[in-house]
Design a protein around this motif. Structure first.
Motif, PDB file in Angstrom:
ATOM      1  N   UNK A  91       0.858  -1.183   0.000  1.00 60.37           N
ATOM      2  CA  UNK A  91       0.000   0.000   0.000  1.00 60.37           C
ATOM      3  C   UNK A  91       0.896   1.235   0.000  1.00 60.37           C
ATOM      4  N   UNK A  92       1.049   1.820  -1.179  1.00 61.10           N
ATOM      5  CA  UNK A  92       1.913   2.984  -1.323  1.00 61.10           C
ATOM      6  C   UNK A  92       1.376   3.920  -2.378  1.00 61.10           C
ATOM      7  N   UNK A  97       7.767   9.842  -2.541  1.00 62.68           N
ATOM      8  CA  UNK A  97       9.011   9.120  -2.847  1.00 62.68           C
ATOM      9  C   UNK A  97       9.426   8.213  -1.690  1.00 62.68           C
ATOM     10  N   UNK A  98       9.023   8.552  -0.463  1.00 64.19           N
ATOM     11  CA  UNK A  98       9.325   7.715   0.692  1.00 64.19           C
ATOM     12  C   UNK A  98       8.669   6.345   0.612  1.00 64.19           C
ATOM     13  N   UNK A  99       7.518   6.267  -0.058  1.00 70.32           N
ATOM     14  CA  UNK A  99       6.859   4.969  -0.212  1.00 70.32           C
ATOM     15  C   UNK A  99       7.689   4.043  -1.092  1.00 70.32           C
ATOM     16  N   UNK A 140       5.114  10.438 -11.542  1.00 64.23           N
ATOM     17  CA  UNK A 140       5.913   9.847 -12.618  1.00 64.23           C
ATOM     18  C   UNK A 140       7.385  10.156 -12.424  1.00 64.23           C
ATOM     19  N   UNK A 141       7.696  11.367 -11.972  1.00 59.65           N
ATOM     20  CA  UNK A 141       9.097  11.721 -11.685  1.00 59.65           C
ATOM     21  C   UNK A 141       9.641  10.823 -10.570  1.00 59.65           C
ATOM     22  N   UNK A 142       8.855  10.609  -9.516  1.00 62.31           N
ATOM     23  CA  UNK A 142       9.291   9.713  -8.428  1.00 62.31           C
ATOM     24  C   UNK A 142       9.518   8.298  -8.953  1.00 62.31           C
ATOM     25  N   UNK A 146      13.075   6.268  -9.004  1.00 60.37           N
ATOM     26  CA  UNK A 146      13.213   4.957  -8.388  1.00 60.37           C
ATOM     27  C   UNK A 146      13.738   3.953  -9.413  1.00 60.37           C
ATOM     28  N   UNK A 147      13.178   4.004 -10.622  1.00 58.47           N
ATOM     29  CA  UNK A 147      13.600   3.078 -11.686  1.00 58.47           C
ATOM     30  C   UNK A 147      15.076   3.279 -12.030  1.00 58.47           C
ATOM     31  N   UNK A 148      15.505   4.525 -12.089  1.00 61.18           N
ATOM     32  CA  UNK A 148      16.902   4.822 -12.431  1.00 61.18           C
ATOM     33  C   UNK A 148      17.864   4.160 -11.444  1.00 61.18           C
TER      34      UNK A 148
END
Length: 199
Positions: A91-92, A97-99, A140-142, A146-148
């Motif tokens: 659940x996020x 970004x902390x999630x 989307x930026x977050x 994260x993906x990067x």
């Protein structure tokens, strides 16, 4: 009877679209091992939950995580399915970004971002476009950040209506008193005048 046929046709269409998307995503992946780690944001939504189910069928040993804030009504109904399929639910919210950081260490082999706010009326909710902007832009930026740092393959899915330039040029417009408006006499496949937000 016609209502049942219409519903059946819609279910068939949705099922085939999801299967086509899942097949495309599987082909995109350069990873062929079955014990991969998959993250799906918007995982409890229509597209995300169907991808989770299809990936479970294709990769029974994969670790699949559905990440969702359960904002969209009905998305919580997919939680029992996840339990049955051994899909981890987190659940996020992509707006936070902390999630993403709470997902823990370790890389994901595939990250499918399917959490876009798809409604053309989302910006009109409570007279504020804030939720749609925070989700579709900042979220989307977050997700990209994260993906990067933590993912092998990143796939962005948008369920919003998106047209190519030739299709946009075919849309018939008429001049209104303060703006251009859709001319309902012109028809472009997939375009519904009811989907245009009033200014």
């Amino acid at each position: 009877a016609s209502r049942r046929r219409g519903h059946s046709a819609l279910c068939w269409l949705r099922g085939n679209i999801c299967r086509a998307n899942a097949s495309l995503l599987i082909r995109i992946m350069s990873i062929s091992r079955h014990n991969m780690r998959i993250l799906i944001t918007g995982g409890a939504g229509f597209v995300g939950s169907n991808l989770a189910r299809l990936y479970r069928e294709k990769y029974p040993k994969a670790s699949i995580t559905a990440f969702d804030n359960l904002h969209r009504r009905g998305s919580e109904l997919n939680l029992p399915l996840f339990k049955k399929l051994n899909v981890n639910f987190f659940h996020g919210d992509i707006r936070n970004s902390g999630d993403f950081a709470s997902l823990g260490s370790g890389r994901f082999d595939l990250f499918v971002e399917a959490s876009a706010e798809p409604s053309v009326f989302a910006g009109m909710r409570d007279d504020s476009p804030l939720y749609a902007i925070e989700t579709n832009l900042f979220g989307t930026v977050n997700a990209l950040e994260f993906a990067r740092r933590n993912c092998g393959v990143f796939v962005f899915l948008s369920t919003s209506r998106v047209y190519s330039i030739p299709a946009l040029l075919q849309i018939s417009l008429k001049r209104g008193s303060t703006r251009f408006e859709l001319d309902e006499s012109g028809y472009v496949s997939g375009l519904n005048p009811g989907a245009a937000c009033p200014a």
